[in-house]
Design a protein around this motif. Structure first.
Motif, mmCIF file in Angstrom:
data_model
loop_
_atom_site.group_PDB
_atom_site.id
_atom_site.type_symbol
_atom_site.label_atom_id
_atom_site.label_comp_id
_atom_site.label_asym_id
_atom_site.label_seq_id
_atom_site.Cartn_x
_atom_site.Cartn_y
_atom_site.Cartn_z
ATOM 1 N N ARG A 19 0.813 -1.165 0.065
ATOM 2 C CA ARG A 19 -0.108 0.056 0.095
ATOM 3 C C ARG A 19 0.961 1.202 -0.060
ATOM 4 N N ILE A 20 0.823 2.110 -0.935
ATOM 5 C CA ILE A 20 1.137 3.323 -1.088
ATOM 6 C C ILE A 20 0.507 4.466 -0.637
ATOM 7 N N ASP A 21 1.059 5.114 0.594
ATOM 8 C CA ASP A 21 0.032 5.994 1.385
ATOM 9 C C ASP A 21 1.101 7.127 1.949
ATOM 10 N N ARG A 22 0.630 7.785 2.950
ATOM 11 C CA ARG A 22 1.427 8.654 3.570
ATOM 12 C C ARG A 22 2.574 7.961 4.592
ATOM 13 N N ASN A 23 1.998 6.763 5.089
ATOM 14 C CA ASN A 23 2.773 5.956 5.829
ATOM 15 C C ASN A 23 4.166 5.737 5.151
ATOM 16 N N THR A 24 3.849 5.339 3.701
ATOM 17 C CA THR A 24 4.976 4.911 2.761
ATOM 18 C C THR A 24 5.924 6.137 3.004
ATOM 19 N N PHE A 25 5.532 7.056 2.640
ATOM 20 C CA PHE A 25 6.683 8.155 2.686
ATOM 21 C C PHE A 25 7.349 8.493 4.110
ATOM 22 N N GLU A 26 6.415 8.466 4.850
ATOM 23 C CA GLU A 26 7.066 8.665 6.234
ATOM 24 C C GLU A 26 8.318 7.567 6.538
ATOM 25 N N ASN A 27 7.842 6.357 6.093
ATOM 26 C CA ASN A 27 8.697 5.095 6.480
ATOM 27 C C ASN A 27 10.104 5.056 5.326
ATOM 28 N N LEU A 28 9.863 5.607 4.427
ATOM 29 C CA LEU A 28 11.127 5.686 3.519
ATOM 30 C C LEU A 28 12.258 6.880 4.087
ATOM 31 N N PHE A 29 11.619 7.746 4.573
ATOM 32 C CA PHE A 29 12.367 8.980 5.105
ATOM 33 C C PHE A 29 12.941 8.575 6.479
ATOM 34 N N GLU A 30 12.251 7.738 7.147
ATOM 35 C CA GLU A 30 12.785 7.105 8.675
ATOM 36 C C GLU A 30 13.909 6.388 8.190
ATOM 37 N N PHE A 31 13.828 5.541 7.195
ATOM 38 C CA PHE A 31 14.888 4.592 6.823
ATOM 39 C C PHE A 31 16.185 5.289 6.628
ATOM 40 N N ILE A 32 16.124 6.181 5.681
ATOM 41 C CA ILE A 32 17.295 6.937 5.129
ATOM 42 C C ILE A 32 17.740 7.979 6.236
ATOM 43 N N THR A 33 17.134 8.120 7.204
ATOM 44 C CA THR A 33 17.361 9.238 8.157
ATOM 45 C C THR A 33 18.611 7.825 9.142
ATOM 46 N N LEU A 34 18.037 6.697 9.351
ATOM 47 C CA LEU A 34 18.742 5.737 10.068
ATOM 48 C C LEU A 34 19.984 5.329 9.192
ATOM 49 N N PHE A 35 19.944 5.155 8.003
ATOM 50 C CA PHE A 35 20.821 4.711 6.806
ATOM 51 C C PHE A 35 21.128 5.543 5.795
ATOM 52 N N PRO A 36 21.913 6.765 6.132
ATOM 53 C CA PRO A 36 21.832 7.754 5.079
ATOM 54 C C PRO A 36 22.645 7.261 3.951
ATOM 55 N N HIS A 37 23.508 6.316 3.804
ATOM 56 C CA HIS A 37 24.340 5.844 2.957
ATOM 57 C C HIS A 37 23.458 5.030 2.174
ATOM 58 N N TYR A 38 21.931 4.728 2.178
ATOM 59 C CA TYR A 38 21.345 3.934 1.524
ATOM 60 C C TYR A 38 20.236 4.770 0.859
ATOM 61 N N MET A 39 19.795 4.204 -0.250
ATOM 62 C CA MET A 39 18.423 4.813 -0.866
ATOM 63 C C MET A 39 17.465 3.629 -0.358
ATOM 64 N N LEU A 40 16.033 3.983 -0.375
ATOM 65 C CA LEU A 40 15.181 3.098 -0.430
ATOM 66 C C LEU A 40 13.810 3.607 -1.154
ATOM 67 N N GLY A 41 13.303 2.553 -1.772
ATOM 68 C CA GLY A 41 12.056 2.837 -2.682
ATOM 69 C C GLY A 41 10.932 1.938 -2.729
ATOM 70 N N SER A 42 10.096 2.075 -3.393
ATOM 71 C CA SER A 42 8.718 1.164 -3.171
ATOM 72 C C SER A 42 8.198 0.882 -4.691
ATOM 73 N N ASN A 43 7.778 -0.330 -4.934
ATOM 74 C CA ASN A 43 7.012 -0.623 -5.826
ATOM 75 C C ASN A 43 5.659 -0.075 -5.715
ATOM 76 N N THR A 44 4.659 0.127 -6.807
ATOM 77 C CA THR A 44 3.438 0.511 -6.782
ATOM 78 C C THR A 44 2.684 -0.574 -6.116
ATOM 79 N N ASP A 45 1.239 -0.212 -5.694
ATOM 80 C CA ASP A 45 0.335 -1.019 -5.006
ATOM 81 C C ASP A 45 -0.577 -1.530 -5.842
ATOM 82 N N ILE A 46 -0.406 -1.659 -7.087
ATOM 83 C CA ILE A 46 -1.319 -2.210 -8.056
ATOM 84 C C ILE A 46 -0.633 -3.123 -9.226
ATOM 85 N N PRO A 47 -1.264 -4.092 -9.925
ATOM 86 C CA PRO A 47 -0.561 -4.775 -10.737
ATOM 87 C C PRO A 47 -0.245 -4.164 -11.930
#
Length: 492
Positions: free
Chosen positions: A228-256
């Protein structure tokens, strides 16, 4: 076997998988697994892991401990390596202890454990073919994936007879840690995951056993819930790269069609790799609600946002997503719904850019038509001979993951171009017939045929990406993209 077991134990010591206190335990686990009556500790030099495992597997096959098939040997050598593995809690403790010292050291050592344990089968992933191909969008990265071994008919038949237990529910569930596996499910005794507390709850970090790029990690939800792509997704992505600034993080869409291969388990993909999309040129630069924004020159329609405050980016990305879900442009075949079925979605990609947070919002649409039953914004039929599968997150960022069959087929294409082979005598080239004719019109004998075919393969992949773009990189498409931005600005 006495010497070989000692070599494996020494390998474990050399790579900090075990220490001296673990030796009797690890040795006893191994001699039990291999059904050996006696053992004596001797000091030996450890070669690389793979000759040791080959010797142990030869012994296991010869003594009827496992069958002589790829699947059976993969299951058995994972059991072997499990004898050297630290317990999951030990891996987690060590990771966060090192994280306090240096986040990059924590991921470096965790990644190395995944390789040393053969969870990442580097002997296979190193066989992948990788090259770059120039394009108007910069150098595109091409990978022909050879790391997944083909099963023989006997293994395929055996897999059909395995009754599904529904446990674990999928390959991304946390319950895979330590799972023995079977013909339809890879062994995961050497699998270790790191718990993360992100904005919307508990996730786990693991590495992909197939590592399509450097330190290819997967961040998976503790619960087996759909993407599911929603506000939580964006928050989680930024939380992760705050923890690991040397990594990128992305997501596939939530539809086929425009999503990944696993839509049933909420997850993200990241790692330490510079993808071509990062080096895309800027077409338009402007401000959106006080945030720096850019339309970039990229085959898939991408809006790049950048700011030092991740919360501002979360708010803006969330509003853009909501607006895009309902957006319609009939002139460009963009229709958001068919009945209650949604077609518009976003592939988000977050990274640090210096001291600023950056997110790419890639606009996707999965609508089909009579002309394009696989997807209007999906690889079109004339390119299926190179790439037919979904254009997911990794491809969106400019890294092609192409099928293993191309390794041999592209060599045959080279032979056709250099008049060493008649294409009509090779059935595997039938799908490439039209492409080969177009290549003949461009190829000249003074060219390096291998380089020429590689570059033309890259050009095909670029065309595939352009097929997936909702706003094409031409005058009409860019006008449509700017129109979308103007209409969104009216809602601010």
């Amino acid at each position: 076997m006495n010497k070989t077991i000692n070599q494996l134990l020494q390998f474990g010591l050399d790579h900090q998988m075990i220490d001296e206190n673990d030796l009797p335990y690890a040795a006893n686990q191994l001699i039990d697994l291999l059904k050996i009556d006696s053992f004596e500790r001797e000091h030996v030099e450890a070669p690389s892991l793979y000759p040791i495992l080959d010797d142990l597997l030869d012994y296991a096959v010869k003594n009827n401990l496992c069958e002589d098939t790829v699947t059976s040997k993969d299951l058995f050598d994972t059991r072997i390596m499990d004898c050297l593995m630290p317990r999951p809690s030990e891996v987690v403790r060590n990771f966060w202890k090192e994280y306090e010292e240096d986040p990059q050291k924590a991921t470096d050592d965790y990644y190395q454990l995944s390789i040393n344990s053969n969870y990442i089968r580097k002997s296979r992933t190193d066989k992948n073919i990788n090259f770059k191909a120039p394009s108007r969008y910069g150098d595109i990265q091409i990978s022909i994936n050879l790391s997944k071994p083909e099963k023989d008919p006997k293994e395929i038949a055996a897999a059909r007879n395995v009754k599904s237990s529904g446990y674990p529910k999928c390959l991304l569930c946390p319950e895979n840690v330590g799972y023995a596996g079977h013909a339809n499910h890879p062994a995961r005794q050497t699998h270790r995951i790191i718990p993360l507390n992100l904005k919307s709850g508990k996730y786990f970090m693991q590495y992909s056993p197939y590592v399509y790029y450097n330190e290819h990690c997967i961040i998976l939800n503790e619960n087996h819930i759909p993407m599911r792509i929603d506000r939580n997704t964006f928050e989680n992505l930024f939380e992760f790269i705050t923890l690991f600034p040397h990594y990128m993080l992305g997501s596939n869409t939530d539809i086929p069609i425009v999503g990944g291969s696993i839509l049933t388990h909420d997850h993200y993909q990241g790692g330490r790799h510079r993808f071509p999309i990062q080096d895309a040129h800027t077409i338009d630069s402007f401000e959106l609600d006080g945030v720096h924004a850019e339309i970039i020159e990229w085959p898939l329609s991408t809006l790049r946002l950048r700011d030092k405050n991740p919360e501002k980016l979360v708010d803006l990305a969330d509003r853009i997503l909501a607006f895009w879900k309902e957006y319609e442009d009939l002139d460009l075949d963009i229709i958001p719904y068919t009945g209650s079925t949604r077609h518009n979605a976003i592939t988000p990609i977050a990274r640090m850019n210096g001291d600023e947070y950056e997110i790419d919002l890639v606009f996707r649409n999965n609508r089909t038509s009579e002309q394009y039953p696989d997807g209007i914004f999906h690889p079109h039929p004339e390119h299926h001979h190179i790439k037919k599968e979904n254009i997911g997150l990794i491809e969106v960022m400019g890294l092609a993951v192409l099928p293993a069959r191309l390794k041999d087929e592209l060599v045959l294409v080279e032979k056709v171009l250099t008049n060493q082979l008649d294409a009509s005598t090779e059935p595997s080239l039938d799908k490439h017939a039209n492409w080969i004719e177009s290549l003949k019109a461009e190829y000249t004998p003074e060219m390096d045929v291998h380089e020429f075919v590689n570059q033309q393969t890259g050009a095909k992949f670029v065309s595939v990406l352009e097929n997936a773009g909702v706003f094409k990189m031409d005058e009409e498409g860019l006008d449509g993209f700017r129109r979308f931005i103007r209409k969104f600005e009216e809602t601010l």
